[in-house]
Design an enzyme around this catalytic site. Structure first.
Site, PDB file in Angstrom:
ATOM      1  N   ASN A   1      -6.078 -44.835  35.444  1.00 43.51           N
ATOM      2  CA  ASN A   1      -4.912 -44.827  34.557  1.00 43.51           C
ATOM      3  C   ASN A   1      -3.718 -44.268  35.337  1.00 43.51           C
ATOM      4  O   ASN A   1      -3.833 -43.919  36.520  1.00 43.51           O
ATOM      5  CB  ASN A   1      -5.195 -44.030  33.281  1.00 43.51           C
ATOM      6  CG  ASN A   1      -5.594 -42.582  33.554  1.00 43.51           C
ATOM      7  OD1 ASN A   1      -5.124 -41.955  34.515  1.00 43.51           O
ATOM      8  ND2 ASN A   1      -6.466 -42.043  32.708  1.00 43.51           N
TER       9      ASN A   1
ATOM     10  N   ASP B   1     -13.210 -47.722  28.961  1.00 45.75           N
ATOM     11  CA  ASP B   1     -14.534 -48.344  29.056  1.00 45.75           C
ATOM     12  C   ASP B   1     -14.478 -49.808  28.634  1.00 45.75           C
ATOM     13  O   ASP B   1     -15.137 -50.669  29.224  1.00 45.75           O
ATOM     14  CB  ASP B   1     -15.533 -47.586  28.176  1.00 45.75           C
ATOM     15  CG  ASP B   1     -15.740 -46.149  28.639  1.00 45.75           C
ATOM     16  OD1 ASP B   1     -15.767 -45.915  29.853  1.00 45.75           O
ATOM     17  OD2 ASP B   1     -15.874 -45.275  27.775  1.00 45.75           O
TER      18      ASP B   1
END
Length: 509
Positions: A201, A273
């Site tokens: 991220n 995920d």
């Protein structure tokens, strides 16, 4: 110009994904708080129910299962009761658990959340963060890689993914031409050298480059390119929250994909995920990285609009691809536009999918109601009854009798409309939040909703008609599970039988 199709998602059924990573058990303990402890100024939670699900790398597995891929896990658990639960949950999801290694000197990782209504009071983590010996895991690797079309390394920093294990997985997978994708942890990305895709991220990307700038498209490209050069990773897919994601490769122009517009974000838990699972499944079934990223961005947009850690489902992704305008282009300043039109339609779910959704509703403190019926020809009585039931709860579930169940109840000429048609009509009603099929397949089988109610455990069970509660076969189970039963008024003169008779009379005339 990259394009998406439902066939790309259908192709995922041929994929087999190995997840190597820290698997955990997530426990949720629900109850109510009505007093403060006399021993110390803390709330007393009167426990009402508990739920367990796979956590950590297990959430990536759950996403793969719901994308209808085959999946395997290579991880360690303790030789203990939570470890046995983790194995049972894997088997229930049809995950190949032969790579779960039980270690006597290690405890299974358990995260327990205590909730009163939708408010989380406390989380406890039962874990011991220490290096896991690589040898027993590497010893299982060749067997685990058999038949695999992609590998995901899911690193939660619990000690499993050592430098030795990571490099061994990458080299063995490369030798078999199997792509390796990594959900990273820490700052040293050199240990991921040779990986096909890494999915940091914004924060992780910045930390891995000693504070590299990640605010704009150009900054993300510059920072990711620096990381590619220093680490030997082939591609970076950087997730950027509201700004979508960016695909930066060693030998291709950058691609920037914008988040879908007008998405109401409830919870970003587990979205990473979902993203890596979708990319892996798409790559493993023949998609390009650009197509895989577009699908993953759309999947992420869907799951953040859910509550709690929720997997993406193949049917949801197909519907989104079919109904929504998604385009991509390449270039340093390019942006892929993703537009999601919000059409009100309740999902038609399997029993296990329904259980997951209800857990998320309860985590928000929402009261669930349930009613059931054939709903063969929808009429005024049905709609009025469902509206009244929905007014008494926060979410209304409709258990719909299957075609075989209706024939047993009503005779060989019924149903008039098949179960898919009946479910679709119910799902379009504003009063209905979920539709679940149930019922007997053959005469003599249980044709009540008892088993389904035992699984879903709604707060209220609605029954239409002039019944005493002790005359309702579903009532004992509902009451035993802590719910209540409400008998609802019927609307005289409105019934499916009457509607059919009226249609036949007019046809004869």
């Amino acid at each position: 110009m990259e394009t998406l199709s439902e066939q790309l998602i259908e192709n995922m059924k041929s994929a087999c994904i190995l997840v190597v990573g820290d698997i955990m058990l997530d426990r949720f303990v629900y109850g109510r708080v009505e007093r403060i402890s006399p021993e110390s100024p803390v709330p007393v939670l009167a426990v009402e129910r508990e739920n367990t699900m796979l956590g950590g790398a297990g959430n990536t597995l759950s996403n793969l299962v719901h994308l209808e891929c085959k999946s395997k896990i290579l991880s360690v658990i303790g030789d203990d009761a939570p470890g046995a639960q983790i194995r049972e949950l894997c088997q229930a999801l049809d995950i190949d658990d032969t790579g779960l290694i039980s270690l006597k000197d290690r405890s299974s990782i358990v995260k327990t959340r205590f909730l009163a209504g939708h408010q989380q009071l406390l989380r406890t983590d039962n874990e011991r963060i220490s290096a896991v010996p690589a040898e027993p895991v590497i010893g299982k690797l060749d067997e685990a890689l058999e038949g695999v079309t992609a590998v995901i390394l899911s690193d939660y920093g619990k000690g499993l993914l050592s430098k030795e294990l990571v490099s061994t997985v990458i080299s063995k997978a490369q030798a078999k031409n199997i792509p390796v994708l990594i959900d990273p942890k820490g700052k040293d990305y050199a240990i991921y050298k040779g990986a096909d895709v890494v999915t940091p991220n914004k924060k992780e990307l910045s930390e891995a480059t000693n504070g590299g700038a990640v605010g704009t498209d150009d900054e993300v490209v510059a920072t990711a390119s620096k990381l590619l050069a220093s680490s030997g990773i082939k591609n970076i897919v950087a997730t950027r929250s509201a700004d979508g994601m960016s695909v930066i490769s060693q030998n291709a122009e950058p691609l920037h994909i914008r988040s879908a517009a007008n998405i109401e974000v409830f919870d970003v838990s587990g979205a990473g995920d979902t993203v890596i699972a979708t990319i892996a499944a798409a790559l493993a079934s023949g998609a390009t990285l650009q197509q895989a990223a577009l699908l993953a961005n759309l999947a992420g947009s869907i799951v953040v609009a859910k509550v709690g850690t929720a997997p993406i489902r193949a049917a949801e992704l197909k519907t989104a691809v079919k109904n929504h305008d998604i385009q991509s282009s390449t270039g340093p300043a390019a942006a892929a536009a993703a537009r999601i039109e919000r059409v009100r339609r309740a999902p038609v779910l399997s029993w296990s999918e329904a259980e997951e959704e209800i857990r998320r509703w309860r985590a928000r403190g929402l009261k669930t109601g349930f009613t059931n019926g054939c709903f063969d020809i929808l009429h005024y009585g049905h709609v009025s009854y469902l509206n009244e039931a929905r007014s008494r709860c926060d979410r209304l579930i409709v258990g719909l009798n299957s075609d075989s169940s209706v024939r047993i109840l009503k005779g060989p000429e019924r149903p008039v409309h098949d179960e898919a048609s009946r479910a679709g009509v119910l799902a379009a009603l504003g009063s209905v939040d979920m539709v679940v099929l149930f019922g007997a397949k053959e005469q003599g089988d249980d044709n009540t909703a008892c088993k389904l109610l035992d699984r879903l455990q709604p707060d209220i069970y609605f029954k239409g008609g002039d019944y005493a509660i002790d005359q309702i076969p579903e009532a004992p189970g509902v009451l035993r599970n802590g719910g209540k039963v409400e008998v609802m008024p019927v609307y005289e003169g409105h019934s499916t039988t009457a509607s059919i008779a009226k249609a036949r009379t007019r046809s004869a005339a």
